[in-house]
Motif scaffolding. Structure first.
Motif, PDB file in Angstrom:
ATOM      1  N   LYS A  56       1.363  12.819   7.829  1.00  0.00           N
ATOM      2  CA  LYS A  56       0.513  12.423   6.711  1.00  0.00           C
ATOM      3  C   LYS A  56       0.337  13.563   5.717  1.00  0.00           C
ATOM      4  CE  LYS A  56      -2.266   8.517   7.885  1.00  0.00           C
ATOM      5  NZ  LYS A  56      -3.604   7.990   7.832  1.00  0.00           N
TER       6      LYS A  56
ATOM      7  N   LEU B 214      -2.367   6.764  -8.800  1.00  0.00           N
ATOM      8  CA  LEU B 214      -3.426   6.947  -7.801  1.00  0.00           C
ATOM      9  C   LEU B 214      -4.767   7.250  -8.461  1.00  0.00           C
ATOM     10  CD1 LEU B 214      -4.408   7.260  -4.892  1.00  0.00           C
ATOM     11  CD2 LEU B 214      -3.539   9.603  -4.937  1.00  0.00           C
TER      12      LEU B 214
ATOM     13  N   ARG C 241       2.517   1.501  -6.596  1.00  0.00           N
ATOM     14  CA  ARG C 241       1.468   1.248  -5.595  1.00  0.00           C
ATOM     15  C   ARG C 241       2.076   1.065  -4.211  1.00  0.00           C
ATOM     16  NH1 ARG C 241      -3.825  -1.132  -7.761  1.00  0.00           N
ATOM     17  NH2 ARG C 241      -4.123  -1.762  -5.616  1.00  0.00           N
TER      18      ARG C 241
ATOM     19  N   ILE D  46       3.228   4.385  -2.928  1.00  0.00           N
ATOM     20  CA  ILE D  46       2.085   5.231  -2.565  1.00  0.00           C
ATOM     21  C   ILE D  46       1.539   4.820  -1.202  1.00  0.00           C
ATOM     22  CG2 ILE D  46      -0.299   5.828  -3.149  1.00  0.00           C
ATOM     23  CD1 ILE D  46       0.579   5.497  -6.155  1.00  0.00           C
ATOM     24  N   PHE D  47       1.351   3.521  -1.002  1.00  0.00           N
ATOM     25  CA  PHE D  47       0.846   3.030   0.289  1.00  0.00           C
ATOM     26  C   PHE D  47       1.809   3.399   1.417  1.00  0.00           C
ATOM     27  CE2 PHE D  47      -1.769  -0.149  -2.146  1.00  0.00           C
ATOM     28  CZ  PHE D  47      -2.991   0.277  -1.686  1.00  0.00           C
TER      29      PHE D  47
ATOM     30  N   THR E  39       1.713   7.295   2.071  1.00  0.00           N
ATOM     31  CA  THR E  39       0.456   7.763   2.660  1.00  0.00           C
ATOM     32  C   THR E  39       0.128   7.035   3.964  1.00  0.00           C
ATOM     33  OG1 THR E  39      -0.845   6.194   1.346  1.00  0.00           O
ATOM     34  CG2 THR E  39      -0.518   8.410   0.422  1.00  0.00           C
TER      35      THR E  39
ATOM     36  N   THR F 249      -1.054   4.118   4.400  1.00  0.00           N
ATOM     37  CA  THR F 249      -2.311   3.382   4.305  1.00  0.00           C
ATOM     38  C   THR F 249      -1.984   1.945   3.921  1.00  0.00           C
ATOM     39  OG1 THR F 249      -2.584   4.044   1.984  1.00  0.00           O
ATOM     40  CG2 THR F 249      -3.655   5.420   3.628  1.00  0.00           C
ATOM     41  N   ASN F 250      -2.948   1.041   4.122  1.00  0.00           N
ATOM     42  CA  ASN F 250      -2.682  -0.354   3.794  1.00  0.00           C
ATOM     43  C   ASN F 250      -3.830  -1.024   3.050  1.00  0.00           C
ATOM     44  OD1 ASN F 250      -4.455  -0.596   5.891  1.00  0.00           O
ATOM     45  ND2 ASN F 250      -2.958  -1.423   7.338  1.00  0.00           N
TER      46      ASN F 250
ATOM     47  N   VAL G  87      -6.884  -0.156  -0.350  1.00  0.00           N
ATOM     48  CA  VAL G  87      -7.323   0.776  -1.389  1.00  0.00           C
ATOM     49  C   VAL G  87      -8.357   1.745  -0.814  1.00  0.00           C
ATOM     50  CG1 VAL G  87      -8.488   0.975  -3.622  1.00  0.00           C
ATOM     51  CG2 VAL G  87      -6.774  -0.797  -3.279  1.00  0.00           C
TER      52      VAL G  87
ATOM     53  N   LEU H  13      -6.555   4.294   1.132  1.00  0.00           N
ATOM     54  CA  LEU H  13      -5.813   5.153   0.214  1.00  0.00           C
ATOM     55  C   LEU H  13      -6.731   6.187  -0.433  1.00  0.00           C
ATOM     56  CD1 LEU H  13      -3.253   5.909  -1.339  1.00  0.00           C
ATOM     57  CD2 LEU H  13      -3.852   4.120  -2.991  1.00  0.00           C
TER      58      LEU H  13
ATOM     59  N   TYR I 247      -7.722   8.801   2.040  1.00  0.00           N
ATOM     60  CA  TYR I 247      -6.587   9.696   2.229  1.00  0.00           C
ATOM     61  C   TYR I 247      -6.500  10.685   1.053  1.00  0.00           C
ATOM     62  CZ  TYR I 247      -1.804  11.371   2.654  1.00  0.00           C
ATOM     63  OH  TYR I 247      -0.701  12.179   2.754  1.00  0.00           O
TER      64      TYR I 247
END
Length: 75
Positions: A8, A23, A50, A53-54, A57, A59-60, A62, A65, A68
């Motif tokens: 990460k 972001l 987007r 970015i997800f 990172t 992440t799933n 907002v 995100l 993070y």
């Protein structure tokens, strides 16, 4: 540092300048259309940024995100 945490932290380095721009606008609660207008790009391009970015990172949502991004001092 655990392997997952290391992955990460290195992901933050791989975000492009444009992804960081997107972001920051996501953090301001702008819609895809508003982000597209602000950056002079298409909505489809914003959606692609987007998605990337997800993925980068891991992440799933907002909320995840933004957590993070704050945790890694991206915004």
């Amino acid at each position: 540092m655990k392997k997952h945490e290391a992955e990460k932290s290195t992901a933050a380095i791989r975000l492009t300048r444009r992804e960081l721009d997107v972001l920051r606008l996501i953090e301001k609660e702008l819609t895809n259309r508003q982000i597209a207008e602000a950056l002079f790009i298409s909505e489809r391009t914003v959606e692609t940024h987007r998605k990337n970015i997800f993925r980068k990172t891991q992440t799933n949502s907002v909320i995840g995100l933004i957590k993070y991004a704050y945790g890694h001092k991206l915004i």
